[in-house]
Design a protein around this motif. Structure first.
Motif, PDB file in Angstrom:
ATOM      1  N   ASN A  20      15.916   2.606   5.099  1.00  0.00           N
ATOM      2  CA  ASN A  20      14.840   3.154   4.276  1.00  0.00           C
ATOM      3  C   ASN A  20      13.595   2.280   4.279  1.00  0.00           C
ATOM      4  OD1 ASN A  20      16.104   5.509   3.489  1.00  0.00           O
ATOM      5  ND2 ASN A  20      17.088   4.557   1.726  1.00  0.00           N
ATOM      6  N   TYR A  21      13.719   0.996   4.608  1.00  0.00           N
ATOM      7  CA  TYR A  21      12.572   0.089   4.629  1.00  0.00           C
ATOM      8  C   TYR A  21      11.812   0.119   5.947  1.00  0.00           C
ATOM      9  CZ  TYR A  21      13.986  -1.890   0.190  1.00  0.00           C
ATOM     10  OH  TYR A  21      14.301  -2.050  -1.129  1.00  0.00           O
ATOM     11  N   PRO A  43      10.112   2.551   7.556  1.00  0.00           N
ATOM     12  CA  PRO A  43       8.754   3.127   7.526  1.00  0.00           C
ATOM     13  C   PRO A  43       7.720   2.199   6.894  1.00  0.00           C
ATOM     14  CG  PRO A  43      10.362   4.748   6.839  1.00  0.00           C
ATOM     15  CD  PRO A  43      11.088   3.438   6.947  1.00  0.00           C
ATOM     16  N   TYR A  44       8.093   1.458   5.850  1.00  0.00           N
ATOM     17  CA  TYR A  44       7.153   0.542   5.214  1.00  0.00           C
ATOM     18  C   TYR A  44       6.790  -0.608   6.152  1.00  0.00           C
ATOM     19  CZ  TYR A  44       8.589   3.057   1.063  1.00  0.00           C
ATOM     20  OH  TYR A  44       8.863   4.046   0.164  1.00  0.00           O
ATOM     21  N   ALA A  45       7.764  -1.124   6.872  1.00  0.00           N
ATOM     22  CA  ALA A  45       7.491  -2.201   7.812  1.00  0.00           C
ATOM     23  C   ALA A  45       6.592  -1.718   8.944  1.00  0.00           C
ATOM     24  CB  ALA A  45       8.803  -2.757   8.370  1.00  0.00           C
ATOM     25  N   LEU A  48       4.457   0.767   8.845  1.00  0.00           N
ATOM     26  CA  LEU A  48       3.135   0.999   8.290  1.00  0.00           C
ATOM     27  C   LEU A  48       2.375  -0.315   8.132  1.00  0.00           C
ATOM     28  CD1 LEU A  48       1.285   3.218   7.237  1.00  0.00           C
ATOM     29  CD2 LEU A  48       2.262   2.842   4.980  1.00  0.00           C
ATOM     30  N   GLY A  49       3.054  -1.338   7.681  1.00  0.00           N
ATOM     31  CA  GLY A  49       2.425  -2.652   7.555  1.00  0.00           C
ATOM     32  C   GLY A  49       1.967  -3.205   8.893  1.00  0.00           C
ATOM     33  N   THR A  92      -4.088  -3.304  -3.320  1.00  0.00           N
ATOM     34  CA  THR A  92      -2.772  -3.624  -3.868  1.00  0.00           C
ATOM     35  C   THR A  92      -2.785  -3.573  -5.387  1.00  0.00           C
ATOM     36  OG1 THR A  92      -2.320  -5.009  -1.938  1.00  0.00           O
ATOM     37  CG2 THR A  92      -0.946  -5.363  -3.889  1.00  0.00           C
ATOM     38  N   ALA A 141      -2.871  -0.037  -6.457  1.00  0.00           N
ATOM     39  CA  ALA A 141      -1.564   0.588  -6.245  1.00  0.00           C
ATOM     40  C   ALA A 141      -0.587   0.212  -7.356  1.00  0.00           C
ATOM     41  CB  ALA A 141      -1.006   0.199  -4.886  1.00  0.00           C
TER      42      ALA A 141
END
Length: 95
Positions: free
Chosen positions: A37-38, A40-42, A44-45, A70, A73
């Motif tokens: 699940n992590y 996509p965040y990685a 994107l970063g 940030t 957010a």
């Protein structure tokens, strides 16, 4: 040319569509699902961070804009206003 396009189409379908049918039948451990699940965040970063450093003439402006985004957010501001606010913030500090 048409044969090449059809071959590339088949290769893409096999590697992208077929795993979707088999993965739903797998019982993955909870820690692996959490790890996946992590991703996509990685990703994107990795895509955004170089742009932060190169979008403006001095990287510090991009870093300050990212910090401002940030903060917005964390305040749970809607995404549209985070983007707009960060652009305006960077514009103002560059004046």
């Amino acid at each position: 040319m048409t044969v090449l396009i059809m071959f590339l189409f088949l290769v893409t379908i096999i590697t992208r569509i077929l795993p979707a049918f088999f993965v739903t039948k797998l019982n993955l451990p909870e820690w692996l699902v959490t790890y996946l699940n992590y991703i996509p965040y990685a990703a994107l970063g990795v895509l955004i961070f170089p742009g932060i450093l190169t979008a403006v003439e001095r990287p510090i402006y991009g870093i300050l804009g990212a910090l401002f985004a940030t903060v917005l957010a964390f305040l749970r501001i809607p995404l549209f206003f985070i983007v707009l606010g960060s652009i305006l913030f960077v514009y103002l500090i560059m004046l």
